[in-house]
Write a protein that holds these residues in place. Structure first.
Motif, PDB file in Angstrom:
ATOM      1  N   ALA A  35       0.832  -1.202   0.000  1.00 36.26           N
ATOM      2  CA  ALA A  35       0.000   0.000   0.000  1.00 36.26           C
ATOM      3  C   ALA A  35       0.868   1.254   0.000  1.00 36.26           C
ATOM      4  CB  ALA A  35      -0.920  -0.010   1.214  1.00 36.26           C
ATOM      5  N   ARG A  45       2.266   1.903  -3.383  1.00 33.04           N
ATOM      6  CA  ARG A  45       1.265   2.484  -4.298  1.00 33.04           C
ATOM      7  C   ARG A  45       1.162   3.995  -4.121  1.00 33.04           C
ATOM      8  NH1 ARG A  45      -4.152   3.159  -3.615  1.00 33.04           N
ATOM      9  NH2 ARG A  45      -4.124   1.921  -1.692  1.00 33.04           N
ATOM     10  N   TYR A  46       1.315   4.461  -2.870  1.00 33.78           N
ATOM     11  CA  TYR A  46       1.294   5.898  -2.619  1.00 33.78           C
ATOM     12  C   TYR A  46       2.583   6.575  -3.084  1.00 33.78           C
ATOM     13  CZ  TYR A  46      -2.622   4.752   0.498  1.00 33.78           C
ATOM     14  OH  TYR A  46      -3.806   4.299   1.022  1.00 33.78           O
ATOM     15  N   ALA A  53      -2.208   9.496  -5.442  1.00 35.87           N
ATOM     16  CA  ALA A  53      -3.044   8.377  -4.992  1.00 35.87           C
ATOM     17  C   ALA A  53      -3.532   8.594  -3.570  1.00 35.87           C
ATOM     18  CB  ALA A  53      -2.261   7.068  -5.088  1.00 35.87           C
ATOM     19  N   LEU A  54      -2.651   9.035  -2.685  1.00 35.00           N
ATOM     20  CA  LEU A  54      -3.034   9.257  -1.289  1.00 35.00           C
ATOM     21  C   LEU A  54      -4.028  10.405  -1.171  1.00 35.00           C
ATOM     22  CD1 LEU A  54      -2.439   8.325   1.650  1.00 35.00           C
ATOM     23  CD2 LEU A  54      -0.713  10.133   1.745  1.00 35.00           C
ATOM     24  N   ALA A  70      -6.060  11.569  -3.530  1.00 36.96           N
ATOM     25  CA  ALA A  70      -7.340  11.194  -4.143  1.00 36.96           C
ATOM     26  C   ALA A  70      -8.141  10.261  -3.248  1.00 36.96           C
ATOM     27  CB  ALA A  70      -7.091  10.531  -5.504  1.00 36.96           C
ATOM     28  N   GLU A  71      -7.451   9.432  -2.474  1.00 41.33           N
ATOM     29  CA  GLU A  71      -8.133   8.464  -1.622  1.00 41.33           C
ATOM     30  C   GLU A  71      -8.743   9.106  -0.381  1.00 41.33           C
ATOM     31  OE1 GLU A  71      -6.849   4.472   0.881  1.00 41.33           O
ATOM     32  OE2 GLU A  71      -5.963   4.819  -1.108  1.00 41.33           O
ATOM     33  N   HIS A  72      -8.111  10.151   0.146  1.00 47.06           N
ATOM     34  CA  HIS A  72      -8.539  10.673   1.447  1.00 47.06           C
ATOM     35  C   HIS A  72      -9.039  12.124   1.442  1.00 47.06           C
ATOM     36  CE1 HIS A  72      -7.204   7.144   3.669  1.00 47.06           C
ATOM     37  NE2 HIS A  72      -6.113   7.151   2.937  1.00 47.06           N
ATOM     38  N   THR A 105     -13.015  12.864   1.040  1.00 40.84           N
ATOM     39  CA  THR A 105     -13.794  12.488   2.227  1.00 40.84           C
ATOM     40  C   THR A 105     -13.578  13.489   3.358  1.00 40.84           C
ATOM     41  OG1 THR A 105     -13.641  10.146   1.650  1.00 40.84           O
ATOM     42  CG2 THR A 105     -14.185  10.676   3.938  1.00 40.84           C
TER      43      THR A 105
END
Length: 278
Positions: A48, A51-52, A141-142, A144-146, A149
């Motif tokens: 993980a 990926r970041y 990636a990080l 966009a993921e958090h 939200t």
């Protein structure tokens, strides 16, 4: 009270040790620290983290590449802060030492109360924010993921705070704040609805109606839609000087006083009349 290590992600990344800034400026260690801080106390796998860190997998051993970045980060923070566990890494600090988790904890506490206590907790929660989340973290990636939200959580807390301030009669304080928010997020109808109410309560009906015309045009031009039910109802209420959008004090003044019937006095008078000689 300062924690031994504090991490700020709600704005430009910030690291404090005993209240003093710690320079973690290299992009890759920043990414690792941000990812571990978001899941503080929980193991995050090397895959993980990779990926970041990289859009494409690094050449060679991915776990070793991640371990190299973690080693550099430990040099900045101390070896006991980041623990290794079965192909993963864990940030071993209290959740309250990370502003994301402090914000969420205070927001949860606010939802379990009301009135001034709720407003105080929301003020403290929103005070954790210093800008856009993960602002200078170099990981698409990080972010966009958090970040989306977290942004929605900020708006939910802000909306509740605005509603509490309107209910408390503090509409004048809110006008500049709401104007700024409508510039930042011009398509959020609830912001315009509250701005229209705040302007109306300040005696600025013409400006309130112009604000409605502005957002109606924005929605038509950018989304091809008309205002939703809440915004439309607010507009009609302002047009008709409805109590639904009046300031709380005005509603209290206009509410008729309900007098309780003086039953005991009537009973006494009737009883005396019956005792009076014919």
């Amino acid at each position: 009270m300062h924690h031994p290590l504090e991490i700020g992600l709600l704005g430009p990344m910030r690291v404090l040790a005993q209240g003093q800034p710690v320079a973690v400026t290299a992009p890759r260690p920043q990414v690792i620290l941000a990812a571990l801080a978001i899941d503080v106390g929980q193991p995050v796998s090397s895959m993980a983290l990779a990926r970041y860190l990289w859009t494409d997998e690094p050449r060679g051993d991915t776990r070793r590449a991640v371990a190299t970045v973690v080693t550099r980060l430990r040099q900045d923070l101390g070896t006991d802060v980041i623990r290794s566990t079965d192909g993963a890494y864990l940030l071993a600090i209290p959740a309250e030492a990370v502003d994301v988790h402090r914000f969420r904890s205070l927001s949860r506490a606010a939802r379990s109360t009301d009135g001034p206590a709720e407003l105080n907790l929301l003020d403290r929660a929103l005070g954790c924010w210093r800008g856009e989340p993960l602002q200078n973290v170099s990981s698409d990636a990080l972010v966009a993921e958090h970040a989306p939200t977290l942004g929605e959580e900020w708006y939910a807390a802000t909306q509740r705070r605005v509603d509490l301030l309107l209910a408390a009669g503090r509409h004048a304080d809110l006008v500049p704040h709401l104007r700024g928010l409508t510039v930042r997020q011009p398509l959020r109808e609830w912001l315009w609805s509250r701005l229209i109410v705040a302007l109306y309560r300040c005696g600025r009906q013409a400006e309130a109606l112009q604000a409605y015309r502005d957002v109606r045009q924005l929605l038509a031009d950018q989304l091809g839609i008309v205002p939703g039910p809440e915004l439309t109802a607010t507009h009609h209420a302002v047009l008709n000087h409805s109590f639904a959008v009046a300031a709380p004090a005005a509603v209290r003044r206009a509410r008729p006083v309900t007098r309780q019937p003086r039953v005991r006095r009537l009973v006494r008078l009737r009883f005396r009349a019956e005792l009076r000689p014919a």
